[in-house]
Design an enzyme around this catalytic site. Structure first.
Site, short mmCIF file in Angstrom:
data_model
loop_
_atom_site.label_atom_id
_atom_site.label_comp_id
_atom_site.label_asym_id
_atom_site.label_seq_id
_atom_site.Cartn_x
_atom_site.Cartn_y
_atom_site.Cartn_z
CD GLU A 96 -2.95 -1.17 2.23
OE1 GLU A 96 -2.68 -0.61 3.30
OE2 GLU A 96 -4.01 -1.76 2.02
CB CYS A 132 2.67 7.47 3.39
SG CYS A 132 3.18 6.32 4.67
CB CYS A 139 6.10 -4.97 9.27
SG CYS A 139 7.39 -4.13 10.23
CB CYS A 143 4.84 -2.24 16.81
SG CYS A 143 6.52 -1.76 16.37
CB CYS A 146 1.65 -1.64 14.07
SG CYS A 146 1.80 -1.28 12.30
CB CYS A 362 0.01 6.17 11.67
SG CYS A 362 0.48 7.80 11.15
N1 SAH Z 1 8.40 0.63 10.74
C1 SAH Z 1 8.72 2.03 10.76
C2 SAH Z 1 8.01 2.79 9.67
C3 SAH Z 1 6.49 2.86 9.83
S1 SAH Z 1 6.06 4.43 10.40
C4 SAH Z 1 8.41 2.59 12.14
O1 SAH Z 1 7.82 1.89 12.94
O2 SAH Z 1 8.81 3.71 12.43
C5 SAH Z 1 4.45 4.17 11.00
C6 SAH Z 1 4.19 4.94 12.27
O3 SAH Z 1 2.85 4.63 12.69
C7 SAH Z 1 5.11 4.53 13.40
O4 SAH Z 1 5.54 5.67 14.09
C8 SAH Z 1 4.22 3.69 14.30
O5 SAH Z 1 4.61 3.76 15.64
C9 SAH Z 1 2.87 4.32 14.07
N2 SAH Z 1 1.75 3.40 14.33
C10 SAH Z 1 1.75 2.06 14.26
N3 SAH Z 1 0.53 1.57 14.56
C11 SAH Z 1 -0.25 2.64 14.82
C12 SAH Z 1 -1.62 2.78 15.19
N4 SAH Z 1 -2.42 1.73 15.32
N5 SAH Z 1 -2.09 4.03 15.39
C13 SAH Z 1 -1.30 5.10 15.21
N6 SAH Z 1 -0.01 5.02 14.87
C14 SAH Z 1 0.52 3.82 14.68
#
Ligand code: SAH
Length: 373
Positions: A96, A132, A139, A143, A146, A362
């Site tokens: 995406e 983006c 991934c 986390c 996510c 995000c």
């Molecule tokens: N893998 C890298 C690049 C992805 S950036 C990283 O983690 O930095 C995506 C951003 O969205 C990250 O800052 C992550 O912490 C945030 N994110 C992940 N899940 C989310 C959610 N459910 N709600 C809001 N932000 C989220």
């Protein structure tokens, strides 16, 4: 892991293209023409690169080379103007990419007058926009908040597949050079620093070929410390963002298991030592989870943690999704959290969610086929 065919042109740099030109026994200036044809966005097949002689185009086709632009399989449009693209790669893997247009003051559908104006203008009018891009299909970082994590990692994207997402979106949105109103964030699916070589090659191609200045790009990492150090040594590099989300190791290890490998001590040291350019700052992203990491005490802890770093903080209230157990904090809690950080001298911003209704925000990228609300 499967990789795209080695007969793909998109993703090759000038040097690699010059080998091809040599093989074809064409004059060396053809590599520059080929390079421009591939990355200038005006073409999507070798046949269309009209600066090249017909014979050479034919030779390229006969050798089995393909252009390699990702195909837009589906497009979801949010009420705020955000567009989520589902892209199909050559091996049918899907990823995406998100397009986020903004008006002068507001964005489409954000309730402001400026936002309403953007909407009226049929989504084609925008003052600035951010693309983006994804760096991996899925991934591996896991986390806990996510949605992309739930996919696991399918494979790394090639440099061409990373650049190709940008070109495909620019084409679809009819963006013509100069590209000074376009920003790029490596914040889509995947952990860019677990695909470092392809990511950094893509950055170079985007700067040299597509024409997006490095200062308009930001890469975000969950905290792969050795690659933060590598990025600092690059001549051409995006700005750095680090996903923090907790100010102590116990909590961070629970929310982001990668913290067990590189803890906050290592992460903050790497941030402190990162060679910043004039007026540059490191961005820390902090996803607020209701009742988990959003108290006043947590805010003070974060302020203390980043004290020695030239930093700013982006607060992101959790974007919810199926399979995610955490909850979004109330707006007031987010404001109070921000206030504490600002009082402590840390510039702190609240990121408005973009495209939540189409699963484009995000942490929501999971190749959703239908726009479920
Ligand atoms: N893998 C890298 C690049 C992805 S950036 C990283 O983690 O930095 C995506 C951003 O969205 C990250 O800052 C992550 O912490 C945030 N994110 C992940 N899940 C989310 C959610 N459910 N709600 C809001 N932000 C989220």
């Amino acid at each position: 892991m499967k990789s795209p065919s080695d007969k793909t042109l998109l993703g090759l740099d000038i040097q690699e293209l010059s080998h091809l030109v040599e093989q074809a026994e064409e004059p060396s200036y053809r590599s520059r023409q080929l390079f421009e044809g591939l990355y200038s966005r005006r073409t999507e097949s070798v046949e269309q690169i009209s600066t090249l002689p017909q014979e050479f185009r034919q030779w390229i086709a006969e050798q089995g080379f393909v252009f390699g632009l990702p195909e837009i399989a589906q497009k979801f449009i949010s009420s705020d103007g955000t567009v989520r693209y589902l892209m199909r790669l050559q091996d049918s893997e899907t990823i995406e990419t998100v397009w986020m247009p903004e008006g002068d003051e507001g964005e489409a559908g954000d309730g402001s007058e400026a936002g309403a104006e953007v909407l009226k203008q049929t989504g084609r009018e925008w003052k600035r926009a951010t693309i983006c891009v994804s760096s991996q299909a899925g991934c591996a970082v896991n986390c806990q908040f996510c949605l992309t994590a739930l996919l696991g990692v399918k494979r790394n994207l090639s440099a061409g597949e990373i650049v190709g997402q940008v070109i495909a979106v620019l084409k679809d949105q009819d963006v013509t050079p100069p590209l000074e109103r376009v920003n790029l964030v490596f914040m889509g699916m995947g952990e860019p620093f677990l695909n470092y070589e392809n990511f950094i090659k893509a950055v170079r191609l985007l700067v040299e070929g597509v024409g997006i200045p490095e200062a308009r790009m930001t890469v975000s990492t969950a905290g792969i410390v050795p690659r933060i150090e590598d990025l600092g040594n690059e001549k051409v590099r995006p700005k750095l963002a680090i996903s923090l989300t907790a100010g102590n190791n116990e909590l961070r290890s629970r929310l982001m298991p990668i913290n067990r490998k590189w803890d906050l001590n290592k992460l903050i040291t790497a941030a402190q030592e990162f060679p910043l350019r004039n007026r540059e700052k490191i961005t820390f992203e902090y996803v607020l989870l209701r009742g988990v990491n959003d108290s006043d005490r947590h805010a003070r802890e974060v302020a203390e943690l980043v004290r020695g770093v030239k930093a700013k903080i982006n607060l992101i209230a959790l974007n919810p999704g199926p399979g995610i157990d955490y909850k979004t904090p109330e707006e007031k809690r987010v404001k109070d959290f921000q206030e504490i950080l600002i009082r402590a001298g840390v510039p702190t911003f609240v990121r408005r969610p973009r495209g939540r209704d189409i699963y484009a925000a995000c942490g929501q990228l999971k190749r959703t086929l239908e726009a479920t609300a």
